[in-house]
Write a protein that holds these residues in place. Sequence first.
Motif, PDB file in Angstrom:
ATOM      1  N   ILE A 342      21.934  -4.010  42.871  1.00  0.00           N
ATOM      2  CA  ILE A 342      21.033  -5.058  43.367  1.00  0.00           C
ATOM      3  C   ILE A 342      21.843  -6.323  43.690  1.00  0.00           C
ATOM      4  CG2 ILE A 342      19.040  -6.526  42.818  1.00  0.00           C
ATOM      5  CD1 ILE A 342      17.990  -4.256  41.027  1.00  0.00           C
ATOM      6  N   ASP A 343      22.773  -6.678  42.792  1.00  0.00           N
ATOM      7  CA  ASP A 343      23.601  -7.874  43.010  1.00  0.00           C
ATOM      8  C   ASP A 343      24.430  -7.752  44.277  1.00  0.00           C
ATOM      9  OD1 ASP A 343      22.627  -9.081  40.801  1.00  0.00           O
ATOM     10  OD2 ASP A 343      24.340  -8.578  39.487  1.00  0.00           O
ATOM     11  N   GLU A 344      24.989  -6.602  44.453  1.00  0.00           N
ATOM     12  CA  GLU A 344      25.920  -6.431  45.580  1.00  0.00           C
ATOM     13  C   GLU A 344      25.203  -6.367  46.929  1.00  0.00           C
ATOM     14  OE1 GLU A 344      29.347  -3.344  47.209  1.00  0.00           O
ATOM     15  OE2 GLU A 344      28.556  -3.105  45.175  1.00  0.00           O
ATOM     16  N   HIS A 345      24.079  -5.611  46.982  1.00  0.00           N
ATOM     17  CA  HIS A 345      23.435  -5.360  48.285  1.00  0.00           C
ATOM     18  C   HIS A 345      22.147  -6.142  48.500  1.00  0.00           C
ATOM     19  CE1 HIS A 345      26.208  -1.997  48.981  1.00  0.00           C
ATOM     20  NE2 HIS A 345      26.027  -1.714  47.686  1.00  0.00           N
ATOM     21  N   GLY A 346      21.600  -6.703  47.423  1.00  0.00           N
ATOM     22  CA  GLY A 346      20.296  -7.366  47.528  1.00  0.00           C
ATOM     23  C   GLY A 346      19.196  -6.363  47.217  1.00  0.00           C
ATOM     24  N   ALA A 347      18.027  -6.891  46.752  1.00  0.00           N
ATOM     25  CA  ALA A 347      16.929  -5.990  46.355  1.00  0.00           C
ATOM     26  C   ALA A 347      16.388  -5.219  47.559  1.00  0.00           C
ATOM     27  CB  ALA A 347      15.812  -6.790  45.689  1.00  0.00           C
ATOM     28  N   VAL A 348      16.405  -5.871  48.735  1.00  0.00           N
ATOM     29  CA  VAL A 348      15.961  -5.164  49.943  1.00  0.00           C
ATOM     30  C   VAL A 348      17.191  -4.600  50.641  1.00  0.00           C
ATOM     31  CG1 VAL A 348      14.778  -5.364  52.158  1.00  0.00           C
ATOM     32  CG2 VAL A 348      13.931  -6.628  50.177  1.00  0.00           C
ATOM     33  N   SER A 349      17.543  -3.383  50.303  1.00  0.00           N
ATOM     34  CA  SER A 349      18.723  -2.758  50.889  1.00  0.00           C
ATOM     35  C   SER A 349      18.602  -1.250  50.752  1.00  0.00           C
ATOM     36  CB  SER A 349      19.984  -3.235  50.154  1.00  0.00           C
ATOM     37  OG  SER A 349      19.931  -2.821  48.795  1.00  0.00           O
ATOM     38  N   GLU A 350      19.351  -0.552  51.569  1.00  0.00           N
ATOM     39  CA  GLU A 350      19.279   0.911  51.529  1.00  0.00           C
ATOM     40  C   GLU A 350      19.787   1.467  50.196  1.00  0.00           C
ATOM     41  OE1 GLU A 350      20.881   2.562  55.145  1.00  0.00           O
ATOM     42  OE2 GLU A 350      19.267   1.655  56.347  1.00  0.00           O
ATOM     43  N   PRO A 351      20.906   0.945  49.632  1.00  0.00           N
ATOM     44  CA  PRO A 351      21.347   1.495  48.340  1.00  0.00           C
ATOM     45  C   PRO A 351      20.293   1.339  47.247  1.00  0.00           C
ATOM     46  CG  PRO A 351      23.105   0.232  49.356  1.00  0.00           C
ATOM     47  CD  PRO A 351      21.876  -0.009  50.186  1.00  0.00           C
ATOM     48  N   VAL A 352      19.554   0.211  47.262  1.00  0.00           N
ATOM     49  CA  VAL A 352      18.518   0.017  46.246  1.00  0.00           C
ATOM     50  C   VAL A 352      17.356   0.994  46.483  1.00  0.00           C
ATOM     51  CG1 VAL A 352      16.776  -1.585  45.326  1.00  0.00           C
ATOM     52  CG2 VAL A 352      19.146  -2.347  45.655  1.00  0.00           C
ATOM     53  N   ALA A 353      16.941   1.144  47.760  1.00  0.00           N
ATOM     54  CA  ALA A 353      15.857   2.093  48.069  1.00  0.00           C
ATOM     55  C   ALA A 353      16.244   3.498  47.625  1.00  0.00           C
ATOM     56  CB  ALA A 353      15.553   2.069  49.573  1.00  0.00           C
ATOM     57  N   GLN A 354      17.524   3.846  47.839  1.00  0.00           N
ATOM     58  CA  GLN A 354      17.981   5.186  47.439  1.00  0.00           C
ATOM     59  C   GLN A 354      17.973   5.354  45.926  1.00  0.00           C
ATOM     60  OE1 GLN A 354      21.633   4.907  49.808  1.00  0.00           O
ATOM     61  NE2 GLN A 354      21.030   6.835  50.807  1.00  0.00           N
ATOM     62  N   ALA A 355      18.426   4.306  45.217  1.00  0.00           N
ATOM     63  CA  ALA A 355      18.441   4.380  43.756  1.00  0.00           C
ATOM     64  C   ALA A 355      17.009   4.487  43.220  1.00  0.00           C
ATOM     65  CB  ALA A 355      19.149   3.159  43.175  1.00  0.00           C
ATOM     66  N   MET A 356      16.074   3.782  43.883  1.00  0.00           N
ATOM     67  CA  MET A 356      14.664   3.860  43.478  1.00  0.00           C
ATOM     68  C   MET A 356      14.127   5.279  43.694  1.00  0.00           C
ATOM     69  SD  MET A 356      13.342   0.258  45.181  1.00  0.00           S
ATOM     70  CE  MET A 356      11.584   0.541  44.995  1.00  0.00           C
ATOM     71  N   ALA A 357      14.439   5.857  44.853  1.00  0.00           N
ATOM     72  CA  ALA A 357      13.950   7.201  45.191  1.00  0.00           C
ATOM     73  C   ALA A 357      14.486   8.232  44.204  1.00  0.00           C
ATOM     74  CB  ALA A 357      14.343   7.554  46.625  1.00  0.00           C
ATOM     75  N   ARG A 358      15.784   8.132  43.920  1.00  0.00           N
ATOM     76  CA  ARG A 358      16.396   9.078  42.963  1.00  0.00           C
ATOM     77  C   ARG A 358      15.799   8.877  41.569  1.00  0.00           C
ATOM     78  NH1 ARG A 358      21.440   7.861  45.578  1.00  0.00           N
ATOM     79  NH2 ARG A 358      21.794   6.309  43.961  1.00  0.00           N
ATOM     80  N   GLY A 359      15.649   7.600  41.192  1.00  0.00           N
ATOM     81  CA  GLY A 359      15.144   7.273  39.854  1.00  0.00           C
ATOM     82  C   GLY A 359      13.750   7.835  39.613  1.00  0.00           C
ATOM     83  N   ILE A 360      12.842   7.647  40.568  1.00  0.00           N
ATOM     84  CA  ILE A 360      11.466   8.114  40.359  1.00  0.00           C
ATOM     85  C   ILE A 360      11.408   9.638  40.427  1.00  0.00           C
ATOM     86  CG2 ILE A 360      10.643   7.948  42.777  1.00  0.00           C
ATOM     87  CD1 ILE A 360       8.569   7.026  39.702  1.00  0.00           C
ATOM     88  N   ARG A 361      12.237  10.235  41.282  1.00  0.00           N
ATOM     89  CA  ARG A 361      12.229  11.706  41.405  1.00  0.00           C
ATOM     90  C   ARG A 361      12.645  12.367  40.083  1.00  0.00           C
ATOM     91  NH1 ARG A 361      14.380  16.505  42.319  1.00  0.00           N
ATOM     92  NH2 ARG A 361      16.313  15.739  41.408  1.00  0.00           N
ATOM     93  N   GLU A 362      13.761  11.849  39.509  1.00  0.00           N
ATOM     94  CA  GLU A 362      14.243  12.403  38.241  1.00  0.00           C
ATOM     95  C   GLU A 362      13.219  12.243  37.131  1.00  0.00           C
ATOM     96  OE1 GLU A 362      18.793  11.181  39.158  1.00  0.00           O
ATOM     97  OE2 GLU A 362      17.867  10.363  37.312  1.00  0.00           O
ATOM     98  N   ARG A 363      12.678  11.007  37.028  1.00  0.00           N
ATOM     99  CA  ARG A 363      11.758  10.731  35.924  1.00  0.00           C
ATOM    100  C   ARG A 363      10.466  11.533  36.036  1.00  0.00           C
ATOM    101  NH1 ARG A 363      15.268   7.061  36.383  1.00  0.00           N
ATOM    102  NH2 ARG A 363      15.932   5.773  34.613  1.00  0.00           N
ATOM    103  N   ALA A 364      10.003  11.722  37.274  1.00  0.00           N
ATOM    104  CA  ALA A 364       8.747  12.463  37.451  1.00  0.00           C
ATOM    105  C   ALA A 364       8.980  13.971  37.446  1.00  0.00           C
ATOM    106  CB  ALA A 364       8.086  12.042  38.762  1.00  0.00           C
ATOM    107  N   GLY A 365      10.228  14.368  37.624  1.00  0.00           N
ATOM    108  CA  GLY A 365      10.527  15.802  37.663  1.00  0.00           C
ATOM    109  C   GLY A 365       9.855  16.500  38.833  1.00  0.00           C
ATOM    110  N   VAL A 366       9.880  15.851  40.004  1.00  0.00           N
ATOM    111  CA  VAL A 366       9.229  16.438  41.185  1.00  0.00           C
ATOM    112  C   VAL A 366      10.256  16.750  42.263  1.00  0.00           C
ATOM    113  CG1 VAL A 366       7.008  15.312  40.773  1.00  0.00           C
ATOM    114  CG2 VAL A 366       8.771  14.126  42.116  1.00  0.00           C
TER     115      VAL A 366
END
Length: 449
Positions: A342-366
């Motif tokens: 988040i610090d490096e790219h900003g909250a609105v950035s592709e790396p953050v969106a990707q980390a969010m997508a991976r994070g929710i996928r793993e946690r939800a197990g979907v």
Amino acid sequence: MDATHLVDITAPLQRAEIIAVGSEMLTPVKTDTNSLFITGVLNEIGIEVASKAVVGDRIDDVMVEVQQAIERVDLLVVTGGLGPTDDDVTRDAVARVLGRQLVEDPEIVERIRARFKRRGFEMPEINRRQAMVPVGGTAIDNPNGSAPGLWIEHGHAEARKVVLLLPGPPRELQPMLRTIVAERLAGRTSGARLYRRAINITGRSESHVDEALAPAYARWLAGQPPVSATILAALGQIELHLSVIAPNEASAREILDRAVADVMSVIGADVYSVDGESMEVVLGSLLKQAHLRIAAAESCTGGLLTSRLTDVPGSSAYVERAVIVYSNEAKTELLGVPPAVIDEHGAVSEPVAQAMARGIRERAGVDFGIGITGIAGPDGGTEAKPVGTVAIALAGPGGDDLRVRTFHFVGGRAMIKFQAAQAAMDMVRRTLAQRQHTAGSAEAARTAS
Ligand code: ATP
Ligand code: MG
């Protein structure tokens, strides 16, 4: 030649014009809705509305419109201005244009008088005006009001045209029009009807769609019967409406199916539905069919994506969960997005969106995880990331980053949120459509070898 025979050779009524008379509809507070109702009813019996107008209560203005309309169309429907007062000019205007005298119909006078009597009133003398019928015209009973409608035919025998006058109040007009259609109009059409199909398109601008489909338009219009196309652009997506006047439903379907196939062969990947279904319904059935489940991590959409997905009955089969992670802390705490990213790219950035997508996928197990982060405005934009900048990512089976993209949406806050949700769903839809296609091709290759 008997009268029935005359009716037989009369050309069918095909094109109509609607004139709504009433100065109140030229103010910002009153809308002409009668013409929408009339259009719907006429379309059902295959009459196309070629033009419509709203005119104030000045007789000269009404006459000009009526004159133009009877030159252009076979059926003119005028609504409003049939009341008893001086500002009700429709009857006079039409009689003058058609060169017909107005004659009082004693039967109508009695009917109006009786109507007043039933409510314990004397009929005011001015109501006699409502009993005036142009010579050759037929009064149409109004069960809900005092002003009768009028049916007037004009023109020579083989090309008889119709002018229909109806009162303004919708509760009077609507039942009258239904009766007239059943008793008089349906028998005067060719039997053909107007059929429509709506095609929904994303990811292309209106002019792109127009350009890509120009050759198809020309072919459709040259066809018999011709297919016409109208493009509507709203909320960052395009609707292409196809319509055809066909003798029956089966032939309409065949003609429209062929036109839809033309569209698919040119811009197929961008078409998400060919029967007006919404994106959430389309995506829902794709996910259900493939037995896949998704979960979303939403920032700027505030849950709108998941709200829309769950508007569809049966969505529990494929929606597992969603989190709304507005703050940076929430992104880290609930999804494990590294603060350093988040610090490096900003909250609105592709790396953050990707980390969010991976994070929710793993946690939800979907199977699929979606991450959305953006600036819905009106504040918070910068030169590098203006309002409307939204990064959306899709993580797939195995934790792969399947897709990521930065969008630049325009419009107000609500529009930006809607478009972001739409784009996120479209991202999943395209991925699934591609997989289906690849699976289909592999299957075809196996069968061929
Ligand atoms: P009336 O005998 O009631 O005077 P009219 O034929 O003269 O009937 P208007 O006076 O023009 O009709 O309209 C009466 C009311 O009907 C209007 O106040 C308005 O609310 C409604 N109305 C008239 N025209 C339309 C229209 N095109 N769309 C929707 N509502 C309409
Ligand atoms: Mg009136």
